[in-house]
Motif scaffolding. Structure first.
Motif, PDB file in Angstrom:
ATOM      1  N   LYS A 187      18.430  -7.113   8.049  1.00 43.30           N
ATOM      2  CA  LYS A 187      17.115  -6.231   7.569  1.00 43.30           C
ATOM      3  C   LYS A 187      16.186  -7.142   7.036  1.00 43.30           C
ATOM      4  CE  LYS A 187      18.038  -2.366   5.470  1.00 43.30           C
ATOM      5  NZ  LYS A 187      17.409  -1.336   6.345  1.00 43.30           N
ATOM      6  N   GLU A 221      12.414  -7.742   8.177  1.00 37.64           N
ATOM      7  CA  GLU A 221      11.713  -6.257   8.081  1.00 37.64           C
ATOM      8  C   GLU A 221      10.661  -6.335   6.663  1.00 37.64           C
ATOM      9  OE1 GLU A 221      13.809  -2.841   8.313  1.00 37.64           O
ATOM     10  OE2 GLU A 221      15.028  -3.621   9.981  1.00 37.64           O
ATOM     11  N   LEU A 222      11.207  -7.328   5.732  1.00 34.49           N
ATOM     12  CA  LEU A 222      10.481  -7.167   4.588  1.00 34.49           C
ATOM     13  C   LEU A 222       9.352  -8.116   4.234  1.00 34.49           C
ATOM     14  CD1 LEU A 222      11.591  -6.162   1.631  1.00 34.49           C
ATOM     15  CD2 LEU A 222      12.674  -8.172   1.148  1.00 34.49           C
ATOM     16  N   TRP A 236       6.411 -11.010   6.391  1.00 37.92           N
ATOM     17  CA  TRP A 236       5.733 -11.534   7.588  1.00 37.92           C
ATOM     18  C   TRP A 236       5.879 -13.273   7.412  1.00 37.92           C
ATOM     19  CZ3 TRP A 236       1.540 -14.896   6.469  1.00 37.92           C
ATOM     20  CH2 TRP A 236       1.118 -14.879   5.379  1.00 37.92           C
ATOM     21  N   ASN A 255       8.637 -14.995   7.567  1.00 38.29           N
ATOM     22  CA  ASN A 255      10.116 -15.110   7.851  1.00 38.29           C
ATOM     23  C   ASN A 255      10.827 -16.708   7.665  1.00 38.29           C
ATOM     24  OD1 ASN A 255      10.447 -12.648   8.370  1.00 38.29           O
ATOM     25  ND2 ASN A 255      10.017 -12.524  10.504  1.00 38.29           N
ATOM     26  N   ASP A 314       6.522  -6.838   1.294  1.00 35.86           N
ATOM     27  CA  ASP A 314       6.191  -5.664   1.359  1.00 35.86           C
ATOM     28  C   ASP A 314       6.753  -4.627   0.120  1.00 35.86           C
ATOM     29  OD1 ASP A 314       4.298  -3.116   2.910  1.00 35.86           O
ATOM     30  OD2 ASP A 314       6.296  -2.370   2.438  1.00 35.86           O
ATOM     31  N   THR A 328       8.536  -1.220   1.115  1.00 27.60           N
ATOM     32  CA  THR A 328       9.644  -1.338   1.587  1.00 27.60           C
ATOM     33  C   THR A 328      10.846  -1.945   0.766  1.00 27.60           C
ATOM     34  OG1 THR A 328       8.435  -1.948   3.549  1.00 27.60           O
ATOM     35  CG2 THR A 328      10.894  -2.593   3.679  1.00 27.60           C
ATOM     36  N   TRP A 370      14.205  -0.021  -0.322  1.00 31.66           N
ATOM     37  CA  TRP A 370      15.521  -0.974   0.059  1.00 31.66           C
ATOM     38  C   TRP A 370      16.311  -0.541  -1.205  1.00 31.66           C
ATOM     39  CZ3 TRP A 370      15.516  -5.972   2.813  1.00 31.66           C
ATOM     40  CH2 TRP A 370      15.159  -5.989   4.297  1.00 31.66           C
TER      41      TRP A 370
END
Length: 311
Positions: free
Chosen positions: A119, A122-123, A125, A127, A207, A210, A214
């Motif tokens: 996951k 997704e957290l 940009w 990476n 984000d 998000t 989580w």
């Protein structure tokens, strides 16, 4: 009473002898009705009031019959619902959309690392900065480090980040003052704070919405790890204490000179040296990076407060 006129018309051709019993019957019937109304009028009125109150308490939306056309049904559904208690128009029932949140199936705490790793992209940009994270026993590391940090302690062995490869440094070119022939006071090299830039960039790229979602989703696993430490209270309050420690930290305007009487550098100012280890770490991060971290954590802290107040 509506039947009297037609009946009289039908019986008009008959003799008075035949109409006499009928007139007596009608008069008797009217008297009985009047008497019944006089003796039961209060109860009838009370029942009517109860019924009206019930209608006010529980407004009933008319349901179109199967014989109505589609146009009539559509016109009826477009009408706003009226609340009889306040006589205010409510929102159209078709505009109210209730979203059912998907049930999150959590893995076991000991098996949560791979689930979180999948996951992580997704957290953020950025990476490429995820390599700064230690993806082994992530939840337990997060809980232990946060608990220690909230108390002013640093548990580096439980950090969720790898340690910077660049070590703390002083400005060797700056003028130094010798103390008692043994210690030298150095100016702090502000460039050394740049070793934390990539960590701050990762945090800034996350984000926050998000991240908080989580946290709420993984709360059962976080609580399990927190209880392993012997706590019974809500971990969220410990997390907020750690965040508040960062938000309350201020970089001193005075020079943060250091001396080195042994392997470790120490702050020349006794007040700075007396600070908790977590606060000293925030000093080493530097003013610019600390301001960015405060901005991000302030946003996260405000969003964390909403689930708490809803519980």
């Amino acid at each position: 009473m509506e039947n009297l006129e037609p009946t009289n018309k039908i019986e008009q051709g008959k003799s008075d002898k035949n109409s006499g019993p009928l007139i007596i019957f009608i008069v008797t019937f009217i008297l009985v009705v009047i008497a019944f109304w006089q003796f039961s009028g209060e109860k009838t009125e009370k029942r009517a009031m109860d019924a009206s109150e019930l209608i006010k308490q529980e407004p009933v939306t008319p349901v179109p019959s199967q014989t109505e056309s589609q146009e009539d049904q559509q016109a009826l559904s477009d009408l706003p619902v009226r609340d009889n208690r306040s006589d205010n128009l409510l929102v159209n029932t078709q505009e109210v959309v209730i979203e059912k949140k998907a049930t999150i199936v959590l893995p076991k705490l000991d098996e949560s690392d791979l689930w979180i790793e999948d996951k992580l992209p997704e957290l953020t940009w950025r990476n490429e900065l995820l390599s700064l994270l230690i993806t082994e026993d992530i939840i337990r590391r997060f809980v232990v480090f946060t608990d220690n940090f909230s108390q002013g302690l640093l548990a580096y062995e439980h950090s969720v980040f790898i340690q910077p490869t660049v070590k703390f440094a002083v400005d060797e070119q700056s003028p130094s003052t010798e103390l008692d022939g043994e210690q030298k006071v150095f100016k702090w090299d502000k460039e050394t704070s740049k070793r934390f830039d990539v960590y701050v960039d990762l945090l800034r790229s996350v984000d926050s919405t998000t991240l908080v979602h989580w946290y709420v989703d993984m709360k059962p696993l976080i609580d399990e790890a927190y209880k392993e430490l012997g706590y019974e209270d809500d971990f969220t309050y410990t997390l907020q204490q750690a965040i508040d420690r960062v938000l309350d930290m201020e970089i001193p305007k005075s020079s943060m000179d250091v001396n080195r009487s042994s392997v470790m550098y120490k702050y020349q100012d006794p007040a700075l040296e007396a600070l908790d280890d977590s606060d000293k770490l925030l000093l080493r991060i530097g003013k610019e990076n600390l301001l960015i971290i405060k901005s991000v954590l302030l946003d996260i802290n405000e969003k964390l407060a909403k689930p708490i107040n809803d519980r």
